[in-house]
Write a protein that holds these residues in place. Structure first.
Motif, mmCIF file in Angstrom:
data_model
loop_
_atom_site.group_PDB
_atom_site.id
_atom_site.type_symbol
_atom_site.label_atom_id
_atom_site.label_comp_id
_atom_site.label_asym_id
_atom_site.label_seq_id
_atom_site.Cartn_x
_atom_site.Cartn_y
_atom_site.Cartn_z
ATOM 1 N N LEU A 18 33.854 38.189 50.664
ATOM 2 C CA LEU A 18 34.100 37.701 49.309
ATOM 3 C C LEU A 18 33.044 38.178 48.325
ATOM 4 C CD1 LEU A 18 35.454 34.101 49.828
ATOM 5 C CD2 LEU A 18 36.634 36.062 48.880
ATOM 6 N N THR A 19 31.809 38.313 48.769
ATOM 7 C CA THR A 19 30.778 38.855 47.897
ATOM 8 C C THR A 19 31.087 40.307 47.550
ATOM 9 O OG1 THR A 19 29.153 37.384 48.884
ATOM 10 C CG2 THR A 19 28.297 39.234 47.640
ATOM 11 N N GLY A 20 31.529 41.069 48.528
ATOM 12 C CA GLY A 20 31.939 42.450 48.269
ATOM 13 C C GLY A 20 33.125 42.533 47.326
ATOM 14 N N ALA A 21 34.104 41.647 47.510
ATOM 15 C CA ALA A 21 35.264 41.625 46.619
ATOM 16 C C ALA A 21 34.859 41.257 45.198
ATOM 17 C CB ALA A 21 36.302 40.636 47.138
ATOM 18 N N LEU A 22 33.949 40.318 45.073
ATOM 19 C CA LEU A 22 33.471 39.910 43.755
ATOM 20 C C LEU A 22 32.749 41.057 43.057
ATOM 21 C CD1 LEU A 22 33.257 37.485 41.846
ATOM 22 C CD2 LEU A 22 31.111 36.920 42.945
ATOM 23 N N VAL A 23 31.911 41.766 43.783
ATOM 24 C CA VAL A 23 31.207 42.915 43.203
ATOM 25 C C VAL A 23 32.193 44.007 42.830
ATOM 26 C CG1 VAL A 23 29.584 44.779 43.747
ATOM 27 C CG2 VAL A 23 29.019 42.422 44.333
ATOM 28 N N TYR A 24 33.176 44.260 43.677
ATOM 29 C CA TYR A 24 34.182 45.284 43.393
ATOM 30 C C TYR A 24 34.979 44.941 42.138
ATOM 31 C CZ TYR A 24 38.239 48.287 43.887
ATOM 32 O OH TYR A 24 39.243 49.196 43.651
ATOM 33 N N ILE A 25 35.388 43.702 42.007
ATOM 34 C CA ILE A 25 36.172 43.299 40.840
ATOM 35 C C ILE A 25 35.334 43.368 39.568
ATOM 36 C CG2 ILE A 25 37.277 41.304 39.745
ATOM 37 C CD1 ILE A 25 38.410 40.606 42.492
ATOM 38 N N GLU A 26 34.072 42.963 39.660
ATOM 39 C CA GLU A 26 33.200 43.012 38.487
ATOM 40 C C GLU A 26 32.922 44.450 38.059
ATOM 41 O OE1 GLU A 26 31.631 40.853 36.398
ATOM 42 O OE2 GLU A 26 32.671 39.138 37.237
ATOM 43 N N ALA A 27 32.763 45.353 39.017
ATOM 44 C CA ALA A 27 32.363 46.725 38.709
ATOM 45 C C ALA A 27 33.548 47.636 38.406
ATOM 46 C CB ALA A 27 31.566 47.297 39.869
ATOM 47 N N LEU A 41 38.928 35.690 39.211
ATOM 48 C CA LEU A 41 37.481 35.832 39.259
ATOM 49 C C LEU A 41 36.799 34.475 39.332
ATOM 50 C CD1 LEU A 41 35.341 38.009 39.253
ATOM 51 C CD2 LEU A 41 35.271 37.848 36.775
ATOM 52 N N ASP A 42 37.317 33.497 38.613
ATOM 53 C CA ASP A 42 36.764 32.143 38.681
ATOM 54 C C ASP A 42 36.921 31.542 40.069
ATOM 55 O OD1 ASP A 42 36.016 32.256 36.039
ATOM 56 O OD2 ASP A 42 37.816 31.218 35.314
ATOM 57 N N ILE A 43 38.082 31.754 40.673
ATOM 58 C CA ILE A 43 38.323 31.242 42.015
ATOM 59 C C ILE A 43 37.390 31.912 43.018
ATOM 60 C CG2 ILE A 43 40.010 31.164 43.894
ATOM 61 C CD1 ILE A 43 42.155 30.767 41.722
ATOM 62 N N LEU A 44 37.194 33.219 42.888
ATOM 63 C CA LEU A 44 36.282 33.920 43.788
ATOM 64 C C LEU A 44 34.852 33.418 43.635
ATOM 65 C CD1 LEU A 44 37.429 37.655 43.739
ATOM 66 C CD2 LEU A 44 37.460 36.078 45.662
ATOM 67 N N LYS A 45 34.436 33.121 42.412
ATOM 68 C CA LYS A 45 33.081 32.604 42.198
ATOM 69 C C LYS A 45 32.919 31.223 42.834
ATOM 70 C CE LYS A 45 31.996 35.164 38.021
ATOM 71 N NZ LYS A 45 31.726 35.106 36.582
ATOM 72 N N ILE A 46 33.944 30.394 42.767
ATOM 73 C CA ILE A 46 33.887 29.081 43.405
ATOM 74 C C ILE A 46 33.809 29.240 44.923
ATOM 75 C CG2 ILE A 46 35.223 26.979 43.866
ATOM 76 C CD1 ILE A 46 36.268 27.229 40.959
ATOM 77 N N LEU A 47 34.624 30.148 45.481
ATOM 78 C CA LEU A 47 34.603 30.372 46.929
ATOM 79 C C LEU A 47 33.251 30.908 47.400
ATOM 80 C CD1 LEU A 47 38.132 31.872 47.632
ATOM 81 C CD2 LEU A 47 37.226 29.703 48.421
ATOM 82 N N VAL A 48 32.646 31.794 46.611
ATOM 83 C CA VAL A 48 31.330 32.308 46.981
ATOM 84 C C VAL A 48 30.304 31.177 46.958
ATOM 85 C CG1 VAL A 48 29.449 33.808 46.213
ATOM 86 C CG2 VAL A 48 31.759 34.696 46.356
ATOM 87 N N GLY A 49 30.393 30.273 45.998
ATOM 88 C CA GLY A 49 29.481 29.136 45.944
ATOM 89 C C GLY A 49 29.629 28.220 47.145
ATOM 90 N N VAL A 50 30.857 27.953 47.531
ATOM 91 C CA VAL A 50 31.100 27.097 48.700
ATOM 92 C C VAL A 50 30.607 27.773 49.973
ATOM 93 C CG1 VAL A 50 32.940 26.133 50.133
ATOM 94 C CG2 VAL A 50 33.019 25.850 47.662
#
Length: 71
Positions: A18-27, A41-50
Motif C-alpha cells: 500500500l505504501t508503494g501504491a500510494l507513492v505510485y499514485i502520488e507520483a 487516495l484518502d482511503i489509501l492514506k487511511i489504510l496506510v495509517g492503520v
C-alpha cells in the motif's frame, strides 16, 4: 509456521504494497486523480495509517518477545 508469523507476513506485505501504491499514485500523472476527486487516495492514506499502527505492534511483538525470554 505459527499464526503470529503468518499475520506478521500479511501485515508487512500489505504495508509495503500500500505504501508503494500510494507513492505510485502520488507520483504518476496518469493515475493521479483530478483535484477534488481523490476518494481513493484518502482511503489509501487511511489504510496506510492503520497498517502503520499494526506494523508497530508486529515489531513490538517480535522484538519484545526475545527480551521477555531472557529475563
Amino acid at each position: 509456521m505459527n499464526i503470529q508469523a503468518i499475520l506478521s507476513i500479511i501485515i508487512v506485505c500489505s504495508f509495503v504494497g500500500l505504501t508503494g501504491a500510494l507513492v505510485y499514485i502520488e507520483a504518476s500523472d496518469v493515475v493521479n486523480m483530478k483535484l477534488g476527486d481523490n476518494s481513493l487516495l484518502d482511503i489509501l492514506k487511511i489504510l496506510v495509517g492503520v497498517l502503520a499502527a499494526s506494523m508497530s505492534q508486529v515489531l513490538n511483538y517480535w522484538f519484545s518477545r526475545g527480551g521477555a525470554e531472557k529475563k
